[in-house]
Scaffold this motif. Structure first.
Motif, PDB file in Angstrom:
ATOM      1  N   ALA A 214       0.829  -1.205   0.000  1.00 42.90           N
ATOM      2  CA  ALA A 214       0.000   0.000   0.000  1.00 42.90           C
ATOM      3  C   ALA A 214       0.863   1.254   0.000  1.00 42.90           C
ATOM      4  O   ALA A 214       0.519   2.256  -0.645  1.00 42.90           O
ATOM      5  CB  ALA A 214      -0.936  -0.008   1.206  1.00 42.90           C
ATOM      6  N   VAL A 215       1.991   1.223   0.701  1.00 46.93           N
ATOM      7  CA  VAL A 215       2.913   2.357   0.681  1.00 46.93           C
ATOM      8  C   VAL A 215       3.472   2.553  -0.725  1.00 46.93           C
ATOM      9  O   VAL A 215       3.594   3.688  -1.206  1.00 46.93           O
ATOM     10  CB  VAL A 215       4.044   2.158   1.713  1.00 46.93           C
ATOM     11  N   LEU A 216       3.797   1.460  -1.407  1.00 46.41           N
ATOM     12  CA  LEU A 216       4.281   1.583  -2.787  1.00 46.41           C
ATOM     13  C   LEU A 216       3.219   2.208  -3.681  1.00 46.41           C
ATOM     14  O   LEU A 216       3.527   3.059  -4.532  1.00 46.41           O
ATOM     15  CB  LEU A 216       4.684   0.215  -3.338  1.00 46.41           C
ATOM     16  N   PHE A 217       1.958   1.799  -3.514  1.00 41.19           N
ATOM     17  CA  PHE A 217       0.886   2.419  -4.286  1.00 41.19           C
ATOM     18  C   PHE A 217       0.780   3.909  -3.950  1.00 41.19           C
ATOM     19  O   PHE A 217       0.591   4.751  -4.843  1.00 41.19           O
ATOM     20  CB  PHE A 217      -0.452   1.728  -4.002  1.00 41.19           C
ATOM     21  N   ASN A 218       0.883   4.245  -2.669  1.00 44.97           N
ATOM     22  CA  ASN A 218       0.817   5.650  -2.273  1.00 44.97           C
ATOM     23  C   ASN A 218       1.939   6.468  -2.911  1.00 44.97           C
ATOM     24  O   ASN A 218       1.745   7.628  -3.269  1.00 44.97           O
ATOM     25  CB  ASN A 218       0.908   5.777  -0.756  1.00 44.97           C
ATOM     26  N   GLU A 219       3.109   5.847  -3.024  1.00 42.95           N
ATOM     27  CA  GLU A 219       4.284   6.563  -3.529  1.00 42.95           C
ATOM     28  C   GLU A 219       4.405   6.507  -5.043  1.00 42.95           C
ATOM     29  O   GLU A 219       5.374   7.013  -5.603  1.00 42.95           O
ATOM     30  CB  GLU A 219       5.549   5.984  -2.884  1.00 42.95           C
ATOM     31  N   ALA A 220       3.426   5.919  -5.705  1.00 44.64           N
ATOM     32  CA  ALA A 220       3.464   5.809  -7.172  1.00 44.64           C
ATOM     33  C   ALA A 220       2.843   7.024  -7.848  1.00 44.64           C
ATOM     34  O   ALA A 220       2.518   6.978  -9.030  1.00 44.64           O
ATOM     35  CB  ALA A 220       2.739   4.532  -7.615  1.00 44.64           C
ATOM     36  N   TYR A 221       2.699   8.129  -7.107  1.00 44.38           N
ATOM     37  CA  TYR A 221       2.079   9.328  -7.670  1.00 44.38           C
ATOM     38  C   TYR A 221       2.976  10.010  -8.701  1.00 44.38           C
ATOM     39  O   TYR A 221       2.521  10.840  -9.490  1.00 44.38           O
ATOM     40  CB  TYR A 221       1.741  10.324  -6.562  1.00 44.38           C
ATOM     41  N   LYS A 222       4.269   9.683  -8.709  1.00 44.58           N
ATOM     42  CA  LYS A 222       5.166  10.317  -9.671  1.00 44.58           C
ATOM     43  C   LYS A 222       5.914   9.242 -10.458  1.00 44.58           C
ATOM     44  O   LYS A 222       6.040   8.099  -9.998  1.00 44.58           O
ATOM     45  CB  LYS A 222       6.157  11.228  -8.953  1.00 44.58           C
ATOM     46  N   PRO A 223       6.419   9.591 -11.642  1.00 46.82           N
ATOM     47  CA  PRO A 223       7.139   8.599 -12.458  1.00 46.82           C
ATOM     48  C   PRO A 223       8.410   8.136 -11.760  1.00 46.82           C
ATOM     49  O   PRO A 223       9.067   8.914 -11.066  1.00 46.82           O
ATOM     50  CB  PRO A 223       7.461   9.368 -13.742  1.00 46.82           C
ATOM     51  N   HIS A 224       8.732   6.877 -11.954  1.00 40.69           N
ATOM     52  CA  HIS A 224       9.959   6.325 -11.385  1.00 40.69           C
ATOM     53  C   HIS A 224      10.863   5.819 -12.500  1.00 40.69           C
ATOM     54  O   HIS A 224      10.414   5.511 -13.600  1.00 40.69           O
ATOM     55  CB  HIS A 224       9.638   5.186 -10.413  1.00 40.69           C
ATOM     56  N   GLY A 225      12.130   5.720 -12.183  1.00 39.59           N
ATOM     57  CA  GLY A 225      13.134   5.270 -13.133  1.00 39.59           C
ATOM     58  C   GLY A 225      14.397   6.092 -12.964  1.00 39.59           C
ATOM     59  O   GLY A 225      14.334   7.258 -12.540  1.00 39.59           O
ATOM     60  N   PRO A 226      15.561   5.508 -13.235  1.00 39.09           N
ATOM     61  CA  PRO A 226      16.829   6.209 -13.000  1.00 39.09           C
ATOM     62  C   PRO A 226      16.919   7.568 -13.679  1.00 39.09           C
ATOM     63  O   PRO A 226      17.355   8.546 -13.059  1.00 39.09           O
ATOM     64  CB  PRO A 226      17.871   5.233 -13.550  1.00 39.09           C
ATOM     65  N   GLU A 227      16.508   7.647 -14.957  1.00 40.91           N
ATOM     66  CA  GLU A 227      16.691   8.892 -15.694  1.00 40.91           C
ATOM     67  C   GLU A 227      15.847  10.023 -15.110  1.00 40.91           C
ATOM     68  O   GLU A 227      16.354  11.108 -14.819  1.00 40.91           O
ATOM     69  CB  GLU A 227      16.347   8.684 -17.172  1.00 40.91           C
ATOM     70  N   VAL A 228      14.549   9.760 -14.944  1.00 37.80           N
ATOM     71  CA  VAL A 228      13.664  10.828 -14.472  1.00 37.80           C
ATOM     72  C   VAL A 228      13.975  11.210 -13.031  1.00 37.80           C
ATOM     73  O   VAL A 228      13.929  12.396 -12.661  1.00 37.80           O
ATOM     74  CB  VAL A 228      12.189  10.415 -14.633  1.00 37.80           C
ATOM     75  N   GLU A 229      14.322  10.241 -12.183  1.00 38.08           N
ATOM     76  CA  GLU A 229      14.590  10.562 -10.790  1.00 38.08           C
ATOM     77  C   GLU A 229      15.861  11.390 -10.641  1.00 38.08           C
ATOM     78  O   GLU A 229      15.917  12.334  -9.849  1.00 38.08           O
ATOM     79  CB  GLU A 229      14.680   9.282  -9.963  1.00 38.08           C
ATOM     80  N   ARG A 230      16.889  11.038 -11.419  1.00 34.83           N
ATOM     81  CA  ARG A 230      18.136  11.805 -11.322  1.00 34.83           C
ATOM     82  C   ARG A 230      17.995  13.183 -11.964  1.00 34.83           C
ATOM     83  O   ARG A 230      18.609  14.151 -11.506  1.00 34.83           O
ATOM     84  CB  ARG A 230      19.280  11.016 -11.943  1.00 34.83           C
ATOM     85  N   ALA A 231      17.178  13.274 -13.002  1.00 35.50           N
ATOM     86  CA  ALA A 231      16.922  14.586 -13.600  1.00 35.50           C
ATOM     87  C   ALA A 231      16.200  15.485 -12.612  1.00 35.50           C
ATOM     88  O   ALA A 231      16.511  16.675 -12.473  1.00 35.50           O
ATOM     89  CB  ALA A 231      16.105  14.429 -14.883  1.00 35.50           C
ATOM     90  N   TRP A 232      15.223  14.922 -11.895  1.00 33.57           N
ATOM     91  CA  TRP A 232      14.486  15.693 -10.906  1.00 33.57           C
ATOM     92  C   TRP A 232      15.373  16.068  -9.740  1.00 33.57           C
ATOM     93  O   TRP A 232      15.286  17.181  -9.199  1.00 33.57           O
ATOM     94  CB  TRP A 232      13.280  14.899 -10.432  1.00 33.57           C
ATOM     95  N   GLN A 233      16.271  15.148  -9.337  1.00 29.31           N
ATOM     96  CA  GLN A 233      17.129  15.420  -8.199  1.00 29.31           C
ATOM     97  C   GLN A 233      18.112  16.554  -8.493  1.00 29.31           C
ATOM     98  O   GLN A 233      18.534  17.271  -7.588  1.00 29.31           O
ATOM     99  CB  GLN A 233      17.887  14.142  -7.804  1.00 29.31           C
ATOM    100  N   LYS A 234      18.478  16.734  -9.751  1.00 33.17           N
ATOM    101  CA  LYS A 234      19.351  17.865 -10.104  1.00 33.17           C
ATOM    102  C   LYS A 234      18.643  19.189  -9.884  1.00 33.17           C
ATOM    103  O   LYS A 234      19.266  20.194  -9.564  1.00 33.17           O
ATOM    104  CB  LYS A 234      19.799  17.736 -11.556  1.00 33.17           C
ATOM    105  N   MET A 235      17.321  19.186 -10.075  1.00 32.12           N
ATOM    106  CA  MET A 235      16.536  20.395  -9.847  1.00 32.12           C
ATOM    107  C   MET A 235      16.195  20.570  -8.374  1.00 32.12           C
ATOM    108  O   MET A 235      16.070  21.689  -7.884  1.00 32.12           O
ATOM    109  CB  MET A 235      15.242  20.332 -10.669  1.00 32.12           C
ATOM    110  N   LYS A 236      16.040  19.451  -7.679  1.00 31.87           N
ATOM    111  CA  LYS A 236      15.659  19.473  -6.266  1.00 31.87           C
ATOM    112  C   LYS A 236      16.555  18.500  -5.510  1.00 31.87           C
ATOM    113  O   LYS A 236      16.241  17.316  -5.367  1.00 31.87           O
ATOM    114  CB  LYS A 236      14.187  19.083  -6.120  1.00 31.87           C
ATOM    115  N   PRO A 237      17.710  18.963  -5.015  1.00 28.96           N
ATOM    116  CA  PRO A 237      18.699  18.063  -4.401  1.00 28.96           C
ATOM    117  C   PRO A 237      18.180  17.228  -3.247  1.00 28.96           C
ATOM    118  O   PRO A 237      18.709  16.155  -2.974  1.00 28.96           O
ATOM    119  CB  PRO A 237      19.802  19.033  -3.931  1.00 28.96           C
ATOM    120  N   ASP A 238      17.133  17.710  -2.548  1.00 25.44           N
ATOM    121  CA  ASP A 238      16.619  16.946  -1.409  1.00 25.44           C
ATOM    122  C   ASP A 238      15.484  16.016  -1.812  1.00 25.44           C
ATOM    123  O   ASP A 238      14.744  15.522  -0.965  1.00 25.44           O
ATOM    124  CB  ASP A 238      16.142  17.888  -0.305  1.00 25.44           C
ATOM    125  N   ALA A 239      15.345  15.759  -3.115  1.00 25.83           N
ATOM    126  CA  ALA A 239      14.280  14.875  -3.591  1.00 25.83           C
ATOM    127  C   ALA A 239      14.500  13.451  -3.091  1.00 25.83           C
ATOM    128  O   ALA A 239      15.609  13.055  -2.722  1.00 25.83           O
ATOM    129  CB  ALA A 239      14.226  14.890  -5.117  1.00 25.83           C
TER     130      ALA A 239
END
Length: 234
Positions: free
Chosen positions: A99-124
């Motif tokens: 259920a926590v995984l379902f709750n946390e599935a509100y945003k796209p996951h994957g190495p490329e998108v997560e690292r791209a987002w983290q560059k914009m928001k370091p505390d992501a």
């Protein structure tokens, strides 16, 4: 044509990052807990799984998840085997982990998108369970995955599931034997996953959660039955 086609994956990443930005920009940060008594929350429907956590079982060796690259490959039901395995290892309810995984599935996951987002928001947060660096580093201490850095989470969904299960275990271990609020143990642990251990303990004392925490709990209830179905289908 080949050069033009090679740009499309980055277009998809850019759109995903934009979607995350829009979602988080529209979020309602959880206000500090106040002294108001907690309203009773509707408990998740029972699936037959024990509602609380038990003592952790022996550690298991780390395992990599199946190769996951497309958005559909990060859907929570895909990781039912890992959820069952690591929930048992950590001594927590697998339905809660799913259920926590379902709750946390509100945003796209994957190495490329997560690292791209983290560059914009370091505390992501990183990984399919959206763990922040501080929470992960605290959770991995003296665990079988202690040598795995936080930066591995986007590449290894199995590690993300394992860390989430143990983080829930650690939250449950901080709960008192009795609490004055009306929430179940699993509900409190989910609230702790979303808002931190300090807020979780405040909610257990009867403090009323803020809007974001209430929304998280509502989504947990909405995802409870489908979490049981995802595990049963495995």
């Amino acid at each position: 044509m080949a050069e033009r086609g090679a740009k499309w994956p980055w277009v998809a990443v850019a759109l995903a990052v934009l979607g995350i930005w829009l979602y988080e920009r529209g979020g309602d940060p959880t206000p500090p807990p106040d002294a108001a008594p907690s309203a009773r929350a509707t408990a998740p429907a029972s699936s037959g799984a024990p509602p609380g956590s038990s003592a952790p079982s022996g550690p298991a060796s780390a395992s990599a998840s199946p190769t996951a690259r497309g958005p559909e490959d990060y859907a929570p039901p895909r990781f039912a085997p890992e959820v069952e395995k690591y929930a048992a290892e950590a001594g927590v309810n697998p339905q809660l982990v799913m259920a926590v995984l379902f709750n946390e599935a509100y945003k796209p996951h994957g190495p490329e998108v997560e690292r791209a987002w983290q560059k914009m928001k370091p505390d992501a947060s990183f990984g399919i369970a959206n763990m922040h660096r501080a929470a992960y580093d605290e959770t991995r201490r003296n665990r079988p995955f202690a040598d795995r850095p936080w930066e591995d989470l986007p590449d290894d969904p199995a590690l993300a599931v394992r860390a989430a299960a143990w983080h829930l275990h650690d939250l449950g271990a901080q709960l008192p034997a009795r609490w004055s609020g009306s929430y179940t143990r699993d509900e409190l642990m989910a609230l702790g996953y979303n808002t931190g251990a300090g807020n979780m303990l405040a909610f257990a004392r009867g403090v009323n959660p803020g809007a974001e925490a209430r929304s998280y709990l509502d989504r947990l209830h909405d995802n409870w039955a489908k979490s049981a179905d995802a595990l049963a289908a495995h």
